[in-house]
Structures are given as C-alpha cells and as structure tokens.
Design a protein around this motif. Structure first.
Motif, PDB file in Angstrom:
ATOM      1  N   ARG A  25       0.828  -1.197   0.000  1.00  0.00           N
ATOM      2  CA  ARG A  25       0.000   0.000   0.000  1.00  0.00           C
ATOM      3  C   ARG A  25       0.871   1.258   0.000  1.00  0.00           C
ATOM      4  O   ARG A  25       0.565   2.238  -0.672  1.00  0.00           O
ATOM      5  CB  ARG A  25      -0.933  -0.002   1.210  1.00  0.00           C
ATOM      6  CG  ARG A  25      -2.184  -0.822   0.990  1.00  0.00           C
ATOM      7  CD  ARG A  25      -3.041  -0.815   2.248  1.00  0.00           C
ATOM      8  NE  ARG A  25      -4.437  -0.936   1.907  1.00  0.00           N
ATOM      9  CZ  ARG A  25      -4.991  -2.013   1.350  1.00  0.00           C
ATOM     10  NH1 ARG A  25      -4.245  -3.053   1.056  1.00  0.00           N
ATOM     11  NH2 ARG A  25      -6.278  -2.041   1.081  1.00  0.00           N
ATOM     12  N   ARG A  26       1.936   1.218   0.765  1.00  0.00           N
ATOM     13  CA  ARG A  26       2.829   2.378   0.804  1.00  0.00           C
ATOM     14  C   ARG A  26       3.440   2.637  -0.571  1.00  0.00           C
ATOM     15  O   ARG A  26       3.565   3.790  -0.992  1.00  0.00           O
ATOM     16  CB  ARG A  26       3.917   2.143   1.849  1.00  0.00           C
ATOM     17  CG  ARG A  26       3.420   2.305   3.280  1.00  0.00           C
ATOM     18  CD  ARG A  26       4.500   1.990   4.273  1.00  0.00           C
ATOM     19  NE  ARG A  26       4.047   2.255   5.637  1.00  0.00           N
ATOM     20  CZ  ARG A  26       4.593   1.725   6.729  1.00  0.00           C
ATOM     21  NH1 ARG A  26       5.618   0.903   6.591  1.00  0.00           N
ATOM     22  NH2 ARG A  26       4.115   2.017   7.921  1.00  0.00           N
ATOM     23  N   LEU A  29       0.881   4.211  -2.824  1.00  0.00           N
ATOM     24  CA  LEU A  29       0.542   5.591  -2.486  1.00  0.00           C
ATOM     25  C   LEU A  29       1.338   6.601  -3.308  1.00  0.00           C
ATOM     26  O   LEU A  29       0.979   7.782  -3.349  1.00  0.00           O
ATOM     27  CB  LEU A  29       0.777   5.856  -0.997  1.00  0.00           C
ATOM     28  CG  LEU A  29      -0.349   5.429  -0.051  1.00  0.00           C
ATOM     29  CD1 LEU A  29       0.061   5.672   1.390  1.00  0.00           C
ATOM     30  CD2 LEU A  29      -1.635   6.178  -0.362  1.00  0.00           C
ATOM     31  N   VAL A  32      -0.738   8.609  -5.527  1.00  0.00           N
ATOM     32  CA  VAL A  32      -1.720   9.510  -4.922  1.00  0.00           C
ATOM     33  C   VAL A  32      -1.047  10.817  -4.531  1.00  0.00           C
ATOM     34  O   VAL A  32      -0.040  10.810  -3.807  1.00  0.00           O
ATOM     35  CB  VAL A  32      -2.349   8.867  -3.665  1.00  0.00           C
ATOM     36  CG1 VAL A  32      -3.369   9.812  -3.019  1.00  0.00           C
ATOM     37  CG2 VAL A  32      -3.005   7.540  -4.019  1.00  0.00           C
ATOM     38  N   ARG A  34       0.057  14.050  -2.583  1.00  0.00           N
ATOM     39  CA  ARG A  34       0.227  14.158  -1.136  1.00  0.00           C
ATOM     40  C   ARG A  34      -1.015  14.722  -0.455  1.00  0.00           C
ATOM     41  O   ARG A  34      -1.391  14.284   0.634  1.00  0.00           O
ATOM     42  CB  ARG A  34       1.455  15.014  -0.811  1.00  0.00           C
ATOM     43  CG  ARG A  34       1.818  15.036   0.673  1.00  0.00           C
ATOM     44  CD  ARG A  34       3.190  15.639   0.878  1.00  0.00           C
ATOM     45  NE  ARG A  34       4.220  14.851   0.221  1.00  0.00           N
ATOM     46  CZ  ARG A  34       4.776  13.757   0.754  1.00  0.00           C
ATOM     47  NH1 ARG A  34       4.369  13.317   1.942  1.00  0.00           N
ATOM     48  NH2 ARG A  34       5.727  13.126   0.114  1.00  0.00           N
ATOM     49  N   ARG A  37      -3.636  12.011   0.335  1.00  0.00           N
ATOM     50  CA  ARG A  37      -3.301  10.855   1.158  1.00  0.00           C
ATOM     51  C   ARG A  37      -4.022  10.943   2.494  1.00  0.00           C
ATOM     52  O   ARG A  37      -4.087  11.992   3.108  1.00  0.00           O
ATOM     53  CB  ARG A  37      -1.790  10.760   1.349  1.00  0.00           C
ATOM     54  CG  ARG A  37      -1.069  10.532   0.038  1.00  0.00           C
ATOM     55  CD  ARG A  37       0.429  10.457   0.200  1.00  0.00           C
ATOM     56  NE  ARG A  37       1.084  10.436  -1.102  1.00  0.00           N
ATOM     57  CZ  ARG A  37       2.394  10.393  -1.277  1.00  0.00           C
ATOM     58  NH1 ARG A  37       3.191  10.342  -0.217  1.00  0.00           N
ATOM     59  NH2 ARG A  37       2.898  10.388  -2.503  1.00  0.00           N
ATOM     60  N   HIS A  38      -4.556   9.803   2.900  1.00  0.00           N
ATOM     61  CA  HIS A  38      -5.377   9.746   4.111  1.00  0.00           C
ATOM     62  C   HIS A  38      -5.120   8.406   4.786  1.00  0.00           C
ATOM     63  O   HIS A  38      -4.901   7.396   4.105  1.00  0.00           O
ATOM     64  CB  HIS A  38      -6.863   9.890   3.730  1.00  0.00           C
ATOM     65  CG  HIS A  38      -7.773  10.110   4.883  1.00  0.00           C
ATOM     66  ND1 HIS A  38      -8.162   9.091   5.731  1.00  0.00           N
ATOM     67  CD2 HIS A  38      -8.392  11.231   5.342  1.00  0.00           C
ATOM     68  CE1 HIS A  38      -8.973   9.575   6.648  1.00  0.00           C
ATOM     69  NE2 HIS A  38      -9.120  10.863   6.439  1.00  0.00           N
ATOM     70  N   LEU A  41      -6.462   4.935   3.562  1.00  0.00           N
ATOM     71  CA  LEU A  41      -5.948   4.242   2.388  1.00  0.00           C
ATOM     72  C   LEU A  41      -5.145   3.002   2.765  1.00  0.00           C
ATOM     73  O   LEU A  41      -4.863   2.164   1.913  1.00  0.00           O
ATOM     74  CB  LEU A  41      -5.087   5.192   1.545  1.00  0.00           C
ATOM     75  CG  LEU A  41      -5.821   6.403   0.967  1.00  0.00           C
ATOM     76  CD1 LEU A  41      -4.872   7.236   0.118  1.00  0.00           C
ATOM     77  CD2 LEU A  41      -7.016   5.973   0.139  1.00  0.00           C
ATOM     78  N   TYR A 228      -7.860   0.932  -2.921  1.00  0.00           N
ATOM     79  CA  TYR A 228      -8.397   2.124  -2.286  1.00  0.00           C
ATOM     80  C   TYR A 228      -9.909   2.067  -2.077  1.00  0.00           C
ATOM     81  O   TYR A 228     -10.676   1.932  -3.012  1.00  0.00           O
ATOM     82  CB  TYR A 228      -8.070   3.372  -3.120  1.00  0.00           C
ATOM     83  CG  TYR A 228      -6.594   3.520  -3.431  1.00  0.00           C
ATOM     84  CD1 TYR A 228      -5.643   3.392  -2.427  1.00  0.00           C
ATOM     85  CD2 TYR A 228      -6.170   3.780  -4.710  1.00  0.00           C
ATOM     86  CE1 TYR A 228      -4.293   3.525  -2.697  1.00  0.00           C
ATOM     87  CE2 TYR A 228      -4.826   3.929  -5.003  1.00  0.00           C
ATOM     88  CZ  TYR A 228      -3.886   3.788  -3.987  1.00  0.00           C
ATOM     89  OH  TYR A 228      -2.559   3.921  -4.266  1.00  0.00           O
TER      90      TYR A 228
END
Length: 339
Positions: A25-26, A29, A32, A34, A37-38, A41, A228
């Motif tokens: 997931r990282r 990201l 996505v 910045r 980003r939440h 996620l 997501y």
C-alpha cells in the motif's frame, strides 16, 4: 459526506493484514498526490464482510450530518400510487429560493447496500443554499434485502412525485435534474434512462464517479484502485446483492446497469466526474464517450490521483477536491438556469 464517517468509523473493524500488504500500500501511495493521502488508504476495506457491513450501516447515516444554516430540512413519506411504492425522502429548501425554483433529485451512494438520505445533508443543503433549488434526497430501499428493481423503483417514483407536485412545491417542472454519487450516480443514470423512455422530463444528469456497469465486477485484472476504499471484492458483493445474483456477461433485464443500454441518443446533458485511480474510471470514461457519440452534451472531468470518494474524505481540506465539488455545482447551476 458518505465516506468521511464510514471509513473513519470502520477503522476498528478493518484488519490491516500482514506487513507485506501494508508495504504494498505504501508503494502504491506514490500514485496519490500528497494532499489526497489519508490514513484510511491503508485499510483493506471489504464491505462484503458481514461485520463491516453491519457497522457501515450504522455509521453511514451519520456522515455529512452538518447542514447549511437557514436551510430547512423536512422528512416526507411519499404516498404509494398505482405505479410507485411509498418512499421516504428528505427535502432541502433555502429561503433564498424563489418560486418557481429548479429542483434536484439526489441519490446517495453506498453500493446500494448501505447509506441513507441524511448522509447527504452537507451536499444537499449546499445545493439548496447556493442555487436556491429544492433538493430531494431519496431514502431508497437497500440490497440485498431489497434487490433490483426496488431502489430504482423508489427513485423513479420520487421523480414522478416531483413532477406531479410541481405546483404545490413551487418548482419549475422544466428545470428538474437528477444526480448522485457512486451507486447513487449509477441509479441516477438508470433513472434518467427510464424517465426518457416513459417521457418524464429531466433537464440534466449530474454523475459523480457513478457505478454504471455490473460487468466491471467480472474483470480479472483490476487496476491499482483495487487498493483504495471501494475494492473489487466490495464491488462484486454490491452488484450481486443488487442484481439478486452474481453479475453475468448477459443480463437483459431493463435498466439494471446504465452502461448496458445500447442507444443513448436523446438523453439529457450530463456532467461526469471521476478520478484516474477510481475502480469506476474505465466504465465512466466509456459512458461519457458513448453519450457524446450519441449526440448528448457531456462534460467529463478527470481528476489525476483521485481515488473513489476522495472528495468525500477531503472536501474543504484538499484544494483539488474542493475544486472538484465546486465544478459539479457550477455545472448544475448552469444547467438549471432559466432558459
């Protein structure tokens, strides 16, 4: 909004899984921006899980509870007619509106398996306040307890009620729009098709990352958006619940999924907004293309780095998501202006 409370409230119910999944997931990201980003996620949310769904059904109605000051919100029960069942709706009116005013029939998201009209208080009261329009949010029946065509029948019934009650409501029947987000956007597109075929006028359709095509659930190569918020597993569960059976390549039932309609000519103008990291990106872009090719005026807004429901999480916090919602509102304002 729909996902803000849902995703936050489901943190305790979601399992983060192995460290490898978190690491994946990282890495994902990176696609996505910045500002979008939440923490949610990192949660592999799966609404087909009975526990997760039960919690979501409790917390979703609390989402978007804040409304604009001065906007009057009323709960109504629309009586059953020969053609339509009884249905619950919320109406939103601002004192700034002058009769005959425009109207928006709004349909909430939630995959057709969760959600409630009141979760749209923030958005619906904003539309009522800034456009002076009457907004009606439909509390349609949910699947799997009430499969197709229950939700669709509730929404088309609410549209017919708007037309039949136009004089009493102080609205202009020539300036009625239909819109929705996610599953509500898919229902809105189907309502517009059914309304067209039954000669119920609709001025405009406003579709925010709409859930248009059950055949997306048959894909074996989901994009990065699978990580997501709204995932392929949730999508398959939602469509199976709504259809009353797993999605199939062929399904001839009318209006089950807006993207299945072959002839789109004659439908009202549309605005479609979707992110490039949304599971529904491909089906939404394709539907916009087909509308345009059929001679229907359609504005497509593509948001780079936007995943499903990012505007719900970050409206007012991320400039791009605030701009996304404002663009939808501006399109509606233009469409509903007096001739």
């Amino acid at each position: 909004m729909t996902l803000r409370r849902v995703l936050s409230g489901l943190g305790a119910a979601a399992t983060l899984g192995a460290a490898a999944a978190i690491s994946a997931r990282r890495r994902a990201l990176a696609a996505v921006p910045r500002e979008l980003r939440h923490p949610v996620l990192f949660l592999p949310l799966n609404f087909s899980n009975p526990v997760t769904l039960a919690i979501a059904r409790r917390v979703v109605p609390l989402a978007g509870a804040a409304s604009r000051p001065g906007v009057r919100i009323e709960q109504r029960t629309l009586p059953a007619t020969t053609d339509d069942p009884s249905v619950e709706v919320l109406t939103y009116q601002a004192p700034s509106g002058q009769a005959p005013r425009a109207a928006l029939l709004w349909i909430h998201g939630g995959g057709t398996v969760m959600g409630a009209a009141q979760q749209e208080n923030t958005w619906c009261s904003r539309v009522a306040d800034e456009l002076g329009a009457l907004v009606v949010s439909v509390d349609y029946r949910l699947a799997p307890e009430n499969p197709y065509p229950a939700a669709l029948d509730d929404c088309i019934g609410a549209l017919r009620w708007l037309h039949a009650s136009a004089a009493a409501l102080g609205i202009d029947p020539a300036r009625i729009a239909v819109g929705g987000e996610s599953a509500g956007g898919g229902l809105a597109a189907a309502v517009v098709q059914r309304a067209h075929d039954s000669r119920v006028p609709v001025r405009f359709q406003l579709l925010l990352y709409p859930m248009l095509d059950d055949r997306t659930a048959l894909r074996v190569d989901p994009p990065n958006s699978a990580l997501y918020t709204w995932t392929p597993d949730s999508n398959r569960f939602a469509w199976t619940s709504y259809l009353g059976r797993p999605p199939q390549d062929r399904d001839d039932r009318p209006y089950i999924a807006a993207a299945r309609r072959k002839n789109l000519a004659g439908l009202p103008p549309a605005w479609i907004g979707v992110g490039d990291l949304d599971l529904f990106h491909d089906e939404d872009v394709d539907y916009a293309r087909r509308l345009s090719e059929a001679g229907v005026a359609c504005e497509l807004r593509l948001e780079p780095g936007m995943y499903h429901g990012a505007d719900a999480l970050l409206d007012g916090k991320a400039p791009s998501m605030t701009a996304f919602r404002t663009a939808a509102l501006d399109a509606l304002r233009t469409a509903l202006a007096k001739p």
